[in-house]
Design a protein around this motif. Sequence first.
Motif, mmCIF file in Angstrom:
data_model
loop_
_atom_site.group_PDB
_atom_site.id
_atom_site.type_symbol
_atom_site.label_atom_id
_atom_site.label_comp_id
_atom_site.label_asym_id
_atom_site.label_seq_id
_atom_site.Cartn_x
_atom_site.Cartn_y
_atom_site.Cartn_z
ATOM 1 N N ALA A 1 15.569 102.825 -36.658
ATOM 2 C CA ALA A 1 15.933 101.697 -35.801
ATOM 3 C C ALA A 1 15.086 100.472 -36.119
ATOM 4 O O ALA A 1 15.594 99.339 -36.146
ATOM 5 C CB ALA A 1 15.763 102.084 -34.333
ATOM 6 N N LEU A 2 13.813 100.681 -36.380
ATOM 7 C CA LEU A 2 12.947 99.556 -36.711
ATOM 8 C C LEU A 2 13.355 98.940 -38.045
ATOM 9 O O LEU A 2 13.422 97.715 -38.182
ATOM 10 C CB LEU A 2 11.493 100.013 -36.770
ATOM 11 N N ARG A 3 13.649 99.771 -39.028
ATOM 12 C CA ARG A 3 14.070 99.243 -40.322
ATOM 13 C C ARG A 3 15.382 98.466 -40.188
ATOM 14 O O ARG A 3 15.538 97.391 -40.775
ATOM 15 C CB ARG A 3 14.214 100.384 -41.325
ATOM 16 N N LEU A 4 16.312 98.995 -39.431
ATOM 17 C CA LEU A 4 17.569 98.293 -39.191
ATOM 18 C C LEU A 4 17.329 96.979 -38.467
ATOM 19 O O LEU A 4 18.025 95.976 -38.726
ATOM 20 C CB LEU A 4 18.527 99.178 -38.405
ATOM 21 N N ALA A 5 16.367 96.945 -37.560
ATOM 22 C CA ALA A 5 16.050 95.712 -36.838
ATOM 23 C C ALA A 5 15.546 94.632 -37.795
ATOM 24 O O ALA A 5 15.928 93.459 -37.690
ATOM 25 C CB ALA A 5 15.008 95.991 -35.755
ATOM 26 N N TRP A 6 14.688 95.021 -38.744
ATOM 27 C CA TRP A 6 14.203 94.060 -39.728
ATOM 28 C C TRP A 6 15.347 93.565 -40.611
ATOM 29 O O TRP A 6 15.466 92.370 -40.883
ATOM 30 C CB TRP A 6 13.116 94.712 -40.594
ATOM 31 N N HIS A 7 16.175 94.487 -41.068
ATOM 32 C CA HIS A 7 17.328 94.093 -41.880
ATOM 33 C C HIS A 7 18.254 93.155 -41.101
ATOM 34 O O HIS A 7 18.742 92.150 -41.642
ATOM 35 C CB HIS A 7 18.123 95.327 -42.311
ATOM 36 N N ALA A 8 18.513 93.494 -39.843
ATOM 37 C CA ALA A 8 19.426 92.688 -39.024
ATOM 38 C C ALA A 8 18.863 91.291 -38.801
ATOM 39 O O ALA A 8 19.605 90.294 -38.855
ATOM 40 C CB ALA A 8 19.674 93.384 -37.687
ATOM 41 N N LEU A 9 17.556 91.194 -38.563
ATOM 42 C CA LEU A 9 16.930 89.893 -38.354
ATOM 43 C C LEU A 9 17.020 89.045 -39.617
ATOM 44 O O LEU A 9 17.400 87.866 -39.565
ATOM 45 C CB LEU A 9 15.469 90.094 -37.954
ATOM 46 N N HIS A 10 16.701 89.637 -40.754
ATOM 47 C CA HIS A 10 16.758 88.875 -42.008
ATOM 48 C C HIS A 10 18.186 88.433 -42.315
ATOM 49 O O HIS A 10 18.415 87.290 -42.740
ATOM 50 C CB HIS A 10 16.207 89.724 -43.154
ATOM 51 N N ALA A 11 19.154 89.313 -42.106
ATOM 52 C CA ALA A 11 20.547 88.966 -42.374
ATOM 53 C C ALA A 11 21.020 87.852 -41.454
ATOM 54 O O ALA A 11 21.737 86.937 -41.885
ATOM 55 C CB ALA A 11 21.437 90.200 -42.211
ATOM 56 N N ALA A 12 20.626 87.907 -40.186
ATOM 57 C CA ALA A 12 21.034 86.869 -39.236
ATOM 58 C C ALA A 12 20.443 85.516 -39.625
ATOM 59 O O ALA A 12 21.141 84.492 -39.623
ATOM 60 C CB ALA A 12 20.593 87.248 -37.826
ATOM 61 N N LEU A 13 19.168 85.490 -39.979
ATOM 62 C CA LEU A 13 18.533 84.236 -40.352
ATOM 63 C C LEU A 13 19.094 83.707 -41.670
ATOM 64 O O LEU A 13 19.243 82.494 -41.853
ATOM 65 C CB LEU A 13 17.022 84.430 -40.450
ATOM 66 N N SER A 14 19.426 84.599 -42.582
ATOM 67 C CA SER A 14 20.022 84.178 -43.854
ATOM 68 C C SER A 14 21.388 83.551 -43.630
ATOM 69 O O SER A 14 21.821 82.671 -44.395
ATOM 70 C CB SER A 14 20.147 85.369 -44.814
ATOM 71 N N ALA A 15 22.085 84.008 -42.595
ATOM 72 C CA ALA A 15 23.400 83.463 -42.254
ATOM 73 C C ALA A 15 23.298 82.266 -41.317
ATOM 74 O O ALA A 15 24.306 81.806 -40.780
ATOM 75 C CB ALA A 15 24.264 84.549 -41.613
ATOM 76 N N GLY B 1 8.889 91.995 -49.008
ATOM 77 C CA GLY B 1 10.129 91.334 -49.416
ATOM 78 C C GLY B 1 10.644 90.275 -48.463
ATOM 79 O O GLY B 1 11.269 89.301 -48.896
ATOM 80 N N TYR B 2 10.403 90.455 -47.172
ATOM 81 C CA TYR B 2 10.960 89.536 -46.181
ATOM 82 C C TYR B 2 9.949 88.532 -45.638
ATOM 83 O O TYR B 2 10.296 87.664 -44.828
ATOM 84 C CB TYR B 2 11.532 90.325 -45.000
ATOM 85 N N ALA B 3 8.705 88.619 -46.045
ATOM 86 C CA ALA B 3 7.633 87.852 -45.422
ATOM 87 C C ALA B 3 7.919 86.361 -45.350
ATOM 88 O O ALA B 3 7.967 85.766 -44.259
ATOM 89 C CB ALA B 3 6.320 88.110 -46.168
ATOM 90 N N VAL B 4 8.067 85.732 -46.493
ATOM 91 C CA VAL B 4 8.184 84.272 -46.519
ATOM 92 C C VAL B 4 9.449 83.810 -45.808
ATOM 93 O O VAL B 4 9.422 82.840 -45.035
ATOM 94 C CB VAL B 4 8.133 83.765 -47.972
ATOM 95 N N ASP B 5 10.563 84.480 -46.028
ATOM 96 C CA ASP B 5 11.828 84.084 -45.397
ATOM 97 C C ASP B 5 11.715 84.111 -43.868
ATOM 98 O O ASP B 5 12.156 83.162 -43.187
ATOM 99 C CB ASP B 5 12.957 85.021 -45.831
ATOM 100 N N LEU B 6 11.151 85.190 -43.341
ATOM 101 C CA LEU B 6 11.096 85.330 -41.884
ATOM 102 C C LEU B 6 10.115 84.349 -41.257
ATOM 103 O O LEU B 6 10.403 83.757 -40.201
ATOM 104 C CB LEU B 6 10.728 86.766 -41.513
ATOM 105 N N VAL B 7 8.968 84.145 -41.880
ATOM 106 C CA VAL B 7 7.986 83.203 -41.321
ATOM 107 C C VAL B 7 8.559 81.788 -41.310
ATOM 108 O O VAL B 7 8.451 81.066 -40.311
ATOM 109 C CB VAL B 7 6.674 83.257 -42.123
ATOM 110 N N ARG B 8 9.178 81.383 -42.407
ATOM 111 C CA ARG B 8 9.740 80.037 -42.467
ATOM 112 C C ARG B 8 10.867 79.829 -41.458
ATOM 113 O O ARG B 8 10.997 78.763 -40.849
ATOM 114 C CB ARG B 8 10.270 79.764 -43.870
ATOM 115 N N ALA B 9 11.693 80.851 -41.284
ATOM 116 C CA ALA B 9 12.856 80.699 -40.411
ATOM 117 C C ALA B 9 12.497 80.748 -38.931
ATOM 118 O O ALA B 9 13.172 80.122 -38.107
ATOM 119 C CB ALA B 9 13.883 81.782 -40.727
ATOM 120 N N LEU B 10 11.444 81.491 -38.589
ATOM 121 C CA LEU B 10 11.144 81.725 -37.171
ATOM 122 C C LEU B 10 10.100 80.780 -36.599
ATOM 123 O O LEU B 10 10.000 80.649 -35.374
ATOM 124 C CB LEU B 10 10.664 83.171 -36.971
ATOM 125 N N THR B 11 9.288 80.141 -37.442
ATOM 126 C CA THR B 11 8.190 79.325 -36.932
ATOM 127 C C THR B 11 8.173 77.950 -37.592
ATOM 128 O O THR B 11 8.619 77.784 -38.724
ATOM 129 C CB THR B 11 6.828 80.017 -37.181
#
Length: 481
Positions: A203-217, A249-259
Amino acid sequence: MPLFSIYSRHFQHSRKRNMANDANAQTTTVIGWHHDADAAFAQARATARPVFLYWGAVWCPPCNRLKAALLSQPGFATLAPSFVPLHIDGDAPGAQRGADRLQLRSYPTLVLYRPDGAEITRLPCELTGPRFLHLLQLALAAPFTASQSLQAALSGQRALSADEWRLLACYSWDTDEGQLLAGRDLAATLAILRAACDEPVSALRLAWHALHAALSAKAAPDPHEATAMLLRTLADPQTVLAQADLVTGYAVDLVRALTAPQSAPRLALTAAWADALTQLESSDALSPDDRLSALRVRVRMARLGSPVAGLEASLRARVGTALAAAQEPALRHQVLNTGAGMLVDAGLLEDADAVLHAALASSHAPFYFMHNLAGIAKKRGDTAAMLDWYQRAWEQSSGPATRLQWGATFLLALLDATAADAARIGAACAALLPELDGMLDANCRRNGTQLNRMLNKLIGWNGASEQVEALKISLSAHVKR
């Protein structure tokens, strides 16, 4: 003899070029790979065994990591008798046409098939060796395909087992090519799976994938809730190690998109992420290149708000140590790519340039690193050197699909940087034309992508050249087939 060890750093360049054209030579002596899909599936049907497909290229850094960290390991060889191993190199005759049939594109792609050809699952190459082998064992024993599990999860027709959730959570969404999603929206699908999953790690892995996919979209999840979830994960050392591929793999994308830049949430998130990456850098559970990759992400994180003390000296020392330890060619190729990229990220262009120059004589795919040198020249503003490196890379590359990709990259760089140089552009087009016309699968898969890149760019070029017009006619004819 260890897998891939038949490449020697001291072989003559011609020897390496010949070996590069047969990327299967290293694996055949150990596992007995098939290189023809029809023959592999025929044996699978005859022996009631699944097919394990590895699709890759000799120059591809993640492919080389895969060879060094997984395909050469005893654990993989132990599992090999339970499946029919199939290795398709992207430069093999007819490979790109076969990729159309099997829906393959990105290097590397790993697929496990039932004997009848139905896909069981697509496997991610980024996992650590032990985790990947465990996942492969689960897939080999799976009573349902990933498609069947997904249908059940989305419809609620039955409860999924913990192993089904593990396989879905570790599915290679990046290389799916529409096979599992079948037109579904990735972010929405992952969100549904996350909500339905009752296995905590999955569930946690899916949550990370879902967050990255949502922000990418460009979707807008609650940043406070998302950041809190990330901080909880990053604070748990065991979870950080279990999710190492996503943490890096998701570090830079998530930090930039969320903050926002220089905001308190960014500083808190980058600091927590830097701590997690520091843990991964020193973990014996990771390969040398994976540890170096964690450091590279920490360098990129430093640019977002989490500085690294004594950065320059530390990076030089770490790259030197990693290269000294990575003598096996496949591992060294990946370490060189990661180390040089990290030096570039840190602004140490001279150091990166020196590392790459030193690698050219001994690399089994020196043309790959010439592209990196072109990128460094571009950062310096040296257009002439950039174009010369791109041209050298193309001229020294081997394999039809690779030569088409490298040639397209050189041509596009010429059109972008020196659009008025009709003579050089025309010469490049004239040199590309016979290679293109001699290809039987020029319009297929990765090749087709290169055709469209060149055609679209040439259509917009304002110059006049007979060679350009001839290439445009050939490109159009191939694209329409």
